[in-house]
Design an enzyme around this catalytic site. Structure first.
Site, PDB file in Angstrom:
ATOM      1  N   ARG A   7      67.670  62.161  62.067  1.00 51.44           N
ATOM      2  CA  ARG A   7      68.772  63.118  62.218  1.00 51.44           C
ATOM      3  C   ARG A   7      68.702  63.802  63.586  1.00 51.44           C
ATOM      4  O   ARG A   7      69.721  64.086  64.205  1.00 51.44           O
ATOM      5  CB  ARG A   7      68.762  64.166  61.094  1.00 51.44           C
ATOM      6  CG  ARG A   7      67.513  65.014  61.052  1.00 51.44           C
ATOM      7  CD  ARG A   7      67.621  66.189  60.087  1.00 51.44           C
ATOM      8  NE  ARG A   7      66.337  66.868  59.971  1.00 51.44           N
ATOM      9  CZ  ARG A   7      66.189  68.150  59.645  1.00 51.44           C
ATOM     10  NH1 ARG A   7      67.249  68.885  59.384  1.00 51.44           N
ATOM     11  NH2 ARG A   7      64.998  68.687  59.549  1.00 51.44           N
ATOM     12  N   GLU A  55      83.361  69.244  51.141  1.00 54.30           N
ATOM     13  CA  GLU A  55      83.111  67.921  51.703  1.00 54.30           C
ATOM     14  C   GLU A  55      84.274  66.951  51.516  1.00 54.30           C
ATOM     15  O   GLU A  55      84.517  66.091  52.361  1.00 54.30           O
ATOM     16  CB  GLU A  55      81.838  67.310  51.099  1.00 54.30           C
ATOM     17  CG  GLU A  55      80.543  68.016  51.506  1.00 54.30           C
ATOM     18  CD  GLU A  55      80.247  69.250  50.657  1.00 54.30           C
ATOM     19  OE1 GLU A  55      81.002  69.524  49.702  1.00 54.30           O
ATOM     20  OE2 GLU A  55      79.261  69.947  50.950  1.00 54.30           O
ATOM     21  N   PHE A  80      75.646  64.758  49.278  1.00 57.57           N
ATOM     22  CA  PHE A  80      76.885  65.553  49.241  1.00 57.57           C
ATOM     23  C   PHE A  80      78.063  64.763  49.793  1.00 57.57           C
ATOM     24  O   PHE A  80      79.167  64.832  49.252  1.00 57.57           O
ATOM     25  CB  PHE A  80      76.719  66.860  50.015  1.00 57.57           C
ATOM     26  CG  PHE A  80      75.591  67.714  49.520  1.00 57.57           C
ATOM     27  CD1 PHE A  80      75.247  67.721  48.168  1.00 57.57           C
ATOM     28  CD2 PHE A  80      74.865  68.511  50.378  1.00 57.57           C
ATOM     29  CE1 PHE A  80      74.195  68.500  47.697  1.00 57.57           C
ATOM     30  CE2 PHE A  80      73.825  69.306  49.928  1.00 57.57           C
ATOM     31  CZ  PHE A  80      73.485  69.297  48.582  1.00 57.57           C
ATOM     32  N   GLN A 117      69.241  67.786  46.149  1.00 58.61           N
ATOM     33  CA  GLN A 117      69.507  67.663  47.587  1.00 58.61           C
ATOM     34  C   GLN A 117      69.125  66.274  48.136  1.00 58.61           C
ATOM     35  O   GLN A 117      69.232  66.045  49.333  1.00 58.61           O
ATOM     36  CB  GLN A 117      68.721  68.725  48.363  1.00 58.61           C
ATOM     37  CG  GLN A 117      68.720  70.100  47.717  1.00 58.61           C
ATOM     38  CD  GLN A 117      70.085  70.746  47.711  1.00 58.61           C
ATOM     39  OE1 GLN A 117      70.682  70.963  48.757  1.00 58.61           O
ATOM     40  NE2 GLN A 117      70.607  71.040  46.518  1.00 58.61           N
ATOM     41  N   ARG A 163      65.460  63.358  57.119  1.00 57.85           N
ATOM     42  CA  ARG A 163      65.048  64.695  57.527  1.00 57.85           C
ATOM     43  C   ARG A 163      63.661  64.626  58.152  1.00 57.85           C
ATOM     44  O   ARG A 163      63.368  65.347  59.113  1.00 57.85           O
ATOM     45  CB  ARG A 163      65.011  65.613  56.304  1.00 57.85           C
ATOM     46  CG  ARG A 163      64.453  66.994  56.574  1.00 57.85           C
ATOM     47  CD  ARG A 163      64.525  67.847  55.304  1.00 57.85           C
ATOM     48  NE  ARG A 163      63.984  69.178  55.541  1.00 57.85           N
ATOM     49  CZ  ARG A 163      62.709  69.508  55.401  1.00 57.85           C
ATOM     50  NH1 ARG A 163      61.821  68.599  55.022  1.00 57.85           N
ATOM     51  NH2 ARG A 163      62.305  70.739  55.623  1.00 57.85           N
TER      52      ARG A 163
END
Lengths: 308, 303
Positions: A7, A55, A80, A117, A163
């Site tokens: 990312r 979103e 998401f 998440q 991440r």
């Protein structure tokens, strides 16, 4: 190169590419600090749109922008953004809008935040959509290349990013090739295919196996769709044993894609390593160990598979 | 007067809607007939567009978010020259670009795939913003169904629109029309999930709201003029009648998603043309084109 999250590499690559290409815009849903587009937004405030925690609207709005010639990077956590599947399906895929969907925070590696998440079913969902390639780079170099490719590619793309920091695995001078896989380590006894965060662990597992006399070929499958069938069949034909390792549900991801391809073209004994059931909170290392995605776990599965 | 011209065009489009749905044997007459007057007003005199150049970058865009009413869109597209009118009867047939719901990749002039309800407003926001960013002199028209705005995504977009791009690139180029025909698939909207107070809802989200009779061309055109002169996004709440023009379809939820049988289609066309039953054979004798159409539909019934 030091280890870097894909990312983060994405955020840097975007900033560089945007200087040369004013078609690039970003869309976020209140996670720009996490998707790493915040620097882009600071540099190009007129080209960055934070649409709030909405979103579906972000995805559709991205499609509209793309239809006027912009190249929107539509960013959120993988779960998401892909969670708005029906909007992606019609507004992006079926409309054939030139939208780059970026799902960060892929997999159980995000750790402590827990299952809600974690992007764990996103590959399975996106793989089912006609017209949408699925790409997951394995390190900083490959991420930069993949982002540059995505800008040039006409049509929707799904980019899956991590991440966590990724150790460098691609050789200096590596060029990302759409639909192409990279053999990182040649071997003869078993083919180990990783993608994204598991590629480095596959390489480490291959070292452990080598010490025991098992020769593992390690492949970086950045392109999950389309698969590099030529590389897959060549390697599977050589080793006769295939193991996939991914930080994604065991259903419908890289392992599923490989099984489908081999099942039709070259039935080969294989094992799929991935996440079973829901994820949970915990440290990333512990979670990888629990799901058998760390080097020891991957090596152990290979050993068992080969009856060694 | 312009209205008489538009009335005539809309009547012809209504006939074509009935014709294509009868050939298809399925589809959505009610919502097509309620929205056709708004589409007629847009396509005949309002839009900056060129049917010979559907990819003209500075064209006005129409996004029919209530995609199930696409027979109405096909009717005005054929009449303005996007494709030959003869192709209308291929609606919903294998291989036809006239898909049951709009398919952008199949038919030039369709701006986005719609019909999965709730998505068109977000796309329209993106189109309007993209056009504003490059200062294109183009407007975006988005047509929502009333049942459709029960979808949550509509309200995400509604919340975003008044603030989007501003102040430098605020959306002064977006007009939304709500085809408020009061009926959705299962029943009357008020019986499923009432929208009222619908004007207050949009006002609360920061929109300029106009309210009109969606079958009155003078009101439609006045509202569209007013929307163009307004700063920020505008929604025109157009009160319409589902099935408008066909007496036995009007205000009947049964005709949301059911194609007329050939005999019903001929009755519907007679209704649309306003010819009493007793005068129908005389009318057909004087109007060979209508006679040919009636024969065409009757032949479908004989199959």
């Amino acid at each position: 190169m030091p280890a870097k999250a894909s990312r983060a590499a994405f955020g840097e690559a975007l900033l560089e590419l945007a200087a040369k290409d004013d078609r690039i815009v970003t869309l976020d849903a209140d996670l720009s600090k996490s998707t790493m587009t915040a620097a882009f937004a600071r540099a190009y405030p007129g080209r960055a749109f934070n649409l709030g925690i909405a979103e579906s609207n972000m995805v559709g709005l991205g499609a509209g922008l793309a239809l006027t010639g912009k190249i929107p990077f539509v960013c959120s956590f993988a779960c998401f953004v892909v969670g708005r599947f029906e909007t992606i399906r019609i507004s992006v895929a079926y409309t054939n809008a030139n939208v780059k969907i970026v799902g960060t925070h892929a997999g159980i590696a995000i750790g402590e935040d827990g299952y809600s998440q974690m992007g764990l079913e996103d590959i399975a969902c996106m793989r089912a959509l006609p017209n949408v390639p699925v790409v997951q780079p394995a390190d900083e170099l490959e991420t930069r290349q993949a982002i540059a490719w995505a800008v040039e590619h006409e049509g929707p793309v799904y980019l899956r990013l991590t991440r966590q920091n990724l150790e460098p695995v691609c050789p200096v001078g590596y060029r990302f090739r759409f639909g192409g896989w990279l053999v990182l380590r040649p071997g003869t006894d078993v083919t180990l295919i990783g993608t994204g965060g598991t590629v480095f662990n596959c390489l480490e597992a291959a070292k452990l196996l080598a010490a025991e006399g098992v020769s593992a070929e390690v492949i970086d499958a950045a392109c999950i769709k389309p698969l590099d069938e030529e590389s897959l069949l060549a390697s599977a034909g050589k080793t006769g044993h295939v193991v996939t390792a991914e930080d994604h549900s065991i259903a419908g991801g890289l392992g599923g894609a490989v099984a489908e391809a081999l099942g039709e073209a070259l039935p080969t004994p294989m094992r799929r390593l991935g996440v079973q059931g829901f994820g949970e909170s915990g440290d990333a290392k512990g979670l990888y160990a629990k799901h058998g995605l760390d080097p020891a776990g991957i090596a152990g599965s290979v050993r068992k598979f080969l009856n060694r | 007067m312009a209205d008489a011209r538009l009335e005539t065009i809309a009547r012809e489009c209504r006939v074509q809607i009935i014709r294509m749905l009868t050939h298809a044997g399925s589809g959505h007459p009610g919502g097509s007939l309620s929205v056709i007057d708004v589409l007629t007003a847009l396509f005949f005199g309002r839009l900056r567009h060129d049917p010979r150049r559907p990819d003209w970058p500075d064209r006005d865009r129409v996004v029919l978010s209530k995609g199930h009413a696409v027979p109405a869109l096909y009717a005005v597209m054929a009449k303005t020259g996007y494709f030959p009118e003869s192709r209308l009867v291929t609606l919903r047939k294998l291989g036809s670009p006239l898909q049951g719901h709009p398919d952008r990749t199949a038919l030039p002039g369709i701006e986005a795939a719609t019909g999965s309800l709730g998505q068109g407003l977000s796309i329209s926001l993106g189109l309007a913003l993209g056009l504003r960013l490059r200062q294109a002199p183009a407007r975006v028209y988005c047509i929502l169904g009333d049942g459709e705005i029960q979808e949550g995504q509509v309200w995400e977009a509604a919340m975003a629109a008044p603030k989007l791009g501003g102040p430098a690139h605020g959306l002064d180029n977006l007009t939304v029309v709500l085809d408020y025909n009061k009926i959705q698939l299962d029943n009357f909207v008020a019986k499923i999930l009432d929208l009222e107070p619908v004007l207050a809802k949009w006002q609360a989200f920061g929109w300029s709201v106009l309210e009109i009779d969606g079958h009155d061309f003078e009101q439609i055109n006045k509202a569209l003029d007013q929307a163009e002169a307004t700063v920020g996004p505008v929604i025109v709440v157009a009160h319409t009648v589902k099935g408008r023009g066909v007496s036995f379809m009007e205000n009947d939820p049964e005709w949301h998603g059911k194609a007329p049988k050939p005999a019903e289609a001929i009755r519907a066309i007679r209704d649309i043309l306003g010819v009493p039953e007793a005068e129908w054979s005389g009318h057909l004798a004087r109007h060979p084109e209508t006679k040919a159409l009636a024969d065409e539909l009757a032949a479908l019934g004989a199959k």
